[in-house]
Design a protein around this motif. Structure first.
Motif, PDB file in Angstrom:
ATOM      1  N   VAL A  53      11.755   6.408  -1.342  1.00 40.64           N
ATOM      2  CA  VAL A  53      12.816   5.632  -1.986  1.00 40.64           C
ATOM      3  C   VAL A  53      12.341   5.284  -3.388  1.00 40.64           C
ATOM      4  O   VAL A  53      11.181   4.916  -3.591  1.00 40.64           O
ATOM      5  CB  VAL A  53      13.113   4.334  -1.206  1.00 40.64           C
ATOM      6  CG1 VAL A  53      14.089   3.454  -1.978  1.00 40.64           C
ATOM      7  CG2 VAL A  53      13.667   4.656   0.180  1.00 40.64           C
ATOM      8  N   ILE A  54      13.240   5.397  -4.353  1.00 41.38           N
ATOM      9  CA  ILE A  54      12.930   4.980  -5.719  1.00 41.38           C
ATOM     10  C   ILE A  54      13.847   3.825  -6.106  1.00 41.38           C
ATOM     11  O   ILE A  54      15.061   3.918  -5.986  1.00 41.38           O
ATOM     12  CB  ILE A  54      13.100   6.147  -6.707  1.00 41.38           C
ATOM     13  CG1 ILE A  54      11.933   7.129  -6.549  1.00 41.38           C
ATOM     14  CG2 ILE A  54      13.163   5.645  -8.150  1.00 41.38           C
ATOM     15  CD1 ILE A  54      11.984   8.316  -7.471  1.00 41.38           C
ATOM     16  N   LYS A  57      -1.145   3.219  -8.066  1.00 44.47           N
ATOM     17  CA  LYS A  57      -0.891   2.565  -6.802  1.00 44.47           C
ATOM     18  C   LYS A  57      -1.060   1.066  -7.027  1.00 44.47           C
ATOM     19  O   LYS A  57      -1.910   0.630  -7.778  1.00 44.47           O
ATOM     20  CB  LYS A  57      -1.870   3.040  -5.735  1.00 44.47           C
ATOM     21  CG  LYS A  57      -1.659   4.476  -5.286  1.00 44.47           C
ATOM     22  CD  LYS A  57      -0.337   4.677  -4.572  1.00 44.47           C
ATOM     23  CE  LYS A  57      -0.334   4.075  -3.191  1.00 44.47           C
ATOM     24  NZ  LYS A  57       0.915   4.375  -2.446  1.00 44.47           N
ATOM     25  N   VAL A  58      -0.239   0.289  -6.356  1.00 47.29           N
ATOM     26  CA  VAL A  58      -0.296  -1.156  -6.504  1.00 47.29           C
ATOM     27  C   VAL A  58      -1.473  -1.693  -5.719  1.00 47.29           C
ATOM     28  O   VAL A  58      -1.736  -1.290  -4.593  1.00 47.29           O
ATOM     29  CB  VAL A  58       1.009  -1.800  -5.998  1.00 47.29           C
ATOM     30  CG1 VAL A  58       0.944  -3.303  -6.138  1.00 47.29           C
ATOM     31  CG2 VAL A  58       2.199  -1.237  -6.775  1.00 47.29           C
ATOM     32  N   ASP A  59      -2.221  -2.609  -6.350  1.00 52.47           N
ATOM     33  CA  ASP A  59      -3.372  -3.216  -5.671  1.00 52.47           C
ATOM     34  C   ASP A  59      -2.925  -4.239  -4.640  1.00 52.47           C
ATOM     35  O   ASP A  59      -1.920  -4.885  -4.813  1.00 52.47           O
ATOM     36  CB  ASP A  59      -4.287  -3.889  -6.696  1.00 52.47           C
ATOM     37  CG  ASP A  59      -4.838  -2.881  -7.687  1.00 52.47           C
ATOM     38  OD1 ASP A  59      -5.078  -1.724  -7.279  1.00 52.47           O
ATOM     39  OD2 ASP A  59      -5.015  -3.254  -8.872  1.00 52.47           O
ATOM     40  N   LYS A  72       0.820  -1.217   0.000  1.00 47.67           N
ATOM     41  CA  LYS A  72       0.000   0.000   0.000  1.00 47.67           C
ATOM     42  C   LYS A  72       0.855   1.268   0.000  1.00 47.67           C
ATOM     43  O   LYS A  72       0.325   2.366  -0.208  1.00 47.67           O
ATOM     44  CB  LYS A  72      -0.938  -0.002   1.203  1.00 47.67           C
ATOM     45  CG  LYS A  72      -0.258   0.238   2.542  1.00 47.67           C
ATOM     46  CD  LYS A  72      -1.277   0.314   3.666  1.00 47.67           C
ATOM     47  CE  LYS A  72      -0.614   0.650   5.005  1.00 47.67           C
ATOM     48  NZ  LYS A  72      -1.601   0.781   6.101  1.00 47.67           N
ATOM     49  N   LEU A  73       2.145   1.135   0.217  1.00 46.38           N
ATOM     50  CA  LEU A  73       3.038   2.290   0.265  1.00 46.38           C
ATOM     51  C   LEU A  73       3.838   2.459  -1.027  1.00 46.38           C
ATOM     52  O   LEU A  73       4.726   3.302  -1.108  1.00 46.38           O
ATOM     53  CB  LEU A  73       4.016   2.157   1.446  1.00 46.38           C
ATOM     54  CG  LEU A  73       3.374   2.091   2.836  1.00 46.38           C
ATOM     55  CD1 LEU A  73       4.453   1.857   3.898  1.00 46.38           C
ATOM     56  CD2 LEU A  73       2.597   3.364   3.147  1.00 46.38           C
ATOM     57  N   PHE A  78       8.494   4.332  -3.214  1.00 48.51           N
ATOM     58  CA  PHE A  78       8.152   3.769  -1.907  1.00 48.51           C
ATOM     59  C   PHE A  78       8.038   4.889  -0.888  1.00 48.51           C
ATOM     60  O   PHE A  78       8.981   5.670  -0.705  1.00 48.51           O
ATOM     61  CB  PHE A  78       9.232   2.757  -1.511  1.00 48.51           C
ATOM     62  CG  PHE A  78       9.088   2.156  -0.145  1.00 48.51           C
ATOM     63  CD1 PHE A  78       7.879   1.646   0.303  1.00 48.51           C
ATOM     64  CD2 PHE A  78      10.185   2.083   0.708  1.00 48.51           C
ATOM     65  CE1 PHE A  78       7.753   1.091   1.568  1.00 48.51           C
ATOM     66  CE2 PHE A  78      10.076   1.523   1.964  1.00 48.51           C
ATOM     67  CZ  PHE A  78       8.855   1.024   2.398  1.00 48.51           C
ATOM     68  N   ASP A  79       6.891   4.979  -0.237  1.00 47.64           N
ATOM     69  CA  ASP A  79       6.649   6.006   0.774  1.00 47.64           C
ATOM     70  C   ASP A  79       7.421   5.647   2.044  1.00 47.64           C
ATOM     71  O   ASP A  79       6.887   5.049   2.971  1.00 47.64           O
ATOM     72  CB  ASP A  79       5.142   6.111   1.054  1.00 47.64           C
ATOM     73  CG  ASP A  79       4.793   7.268   1.986  1.00 47.64           C
ATOM     74  OD1 ASP A  79       5.713   7.862   2.581  1.00 47.64           O
ATOM     75  OD2 ASP A  79       3.590   7.545   2.137  1.00 47.64           O
TER      76      ASP A  79
END
Length: 213
Positions: free
Chosen positions: A184-185, A211-213, A6-7, A75-76
């Protein structure tokens, strides 16, 4: 554990060979000290997919591909650290421990990096399947040893190929933190030799962002 999925958001951008910034002595970054590794990365000079054993790709080689694409996970990191710290504190309290974790502990890549890489792999394979795109002929990855599917060869990193990822992203006006605090990438470079459908017609826009499911 923190829900990494979710991040993470996934993005792609079609680029041109002239967008790629090469670094003559990219291996010098591998030798920079970091926590618990005063001599830099232990893979330097030992892993065949790492400098100096893996030789940089000549910049002109990128002209051999009909399309080049960056695919990256954002990435959050900030939210992850907040959640990780809270879970750590709650876990310690359940054991009667009042000590809070250090920033080094909650930031440790062992807890999140492979999960983010798996999301990149899943997104790549989903894109190939759903968008009817041919298998890439070139994959330079986020860290050596990347494998996008079972039975595939391990891939060298973009850096091992001689690419300065930070400067390349900055040239493309993509926000990236050199020493990540908030995000972060992790990125891979894809090269395709075959022409494929209209999804890549506009070369100047991010073609796929979700956003990734």
């Amino acid at each position: 554990m923190v829900n990494i999925t979710k991040l993470v958001s996934i993005h792609t951008k079609v680029i041109q060979p002239h967008d790629i910034i090469m670094e003559d002595n990219i291996g010098r970054f591998c030798r920079l000290p970091y926590p618990d590794h005063p001599n830099g990365c232990p893979n330097f000079g030992k892993n065949e997919l790492c400098p100096p054993l893996f030789k940089p790709i000549p910049h002109t080689k990128f002209n051999d591909y009909s399309k080049l694409m960056l695919l990256w996970a954002e990435f959050d990191f900030k939210s992850y650290k907040i959640e990780m710290k809270q879970q750590w504190i709650e876990n310690n309290k359940s054991k009667g421990i009042e000590k809070e974790p250090t920033d080094k502990q909650i930031s440790c890549c062992l807890y999140w990096q492979n999960s983010v890489k798996r999301i990149i792999i899943k997104s790549l394979n989903t894109m190939i399947k759903d968008k009817n795109i041919s298998e890439p002929s070139l994959i330079l990855a986020c860290g050596s040893g990347f494998k996008h599917k079972k039975g595939a060869n391990n891939c060298a990193s973009m850096e091992a190929g001689g690419i300065n990822v930070i400067l390349t992203f900055k040239k493309l006006h993509i926000d990236i933190e050199v020493k990540p605090v908030n995000k972060v990438i992790l990125c891979i470079l894809l090269g395709f030799r075959n022409n494929y459908n209209n999804i890549l017609r506009n070369l100047d826009k991010i073609m796929y962002s979700k956003k990734v499911d």
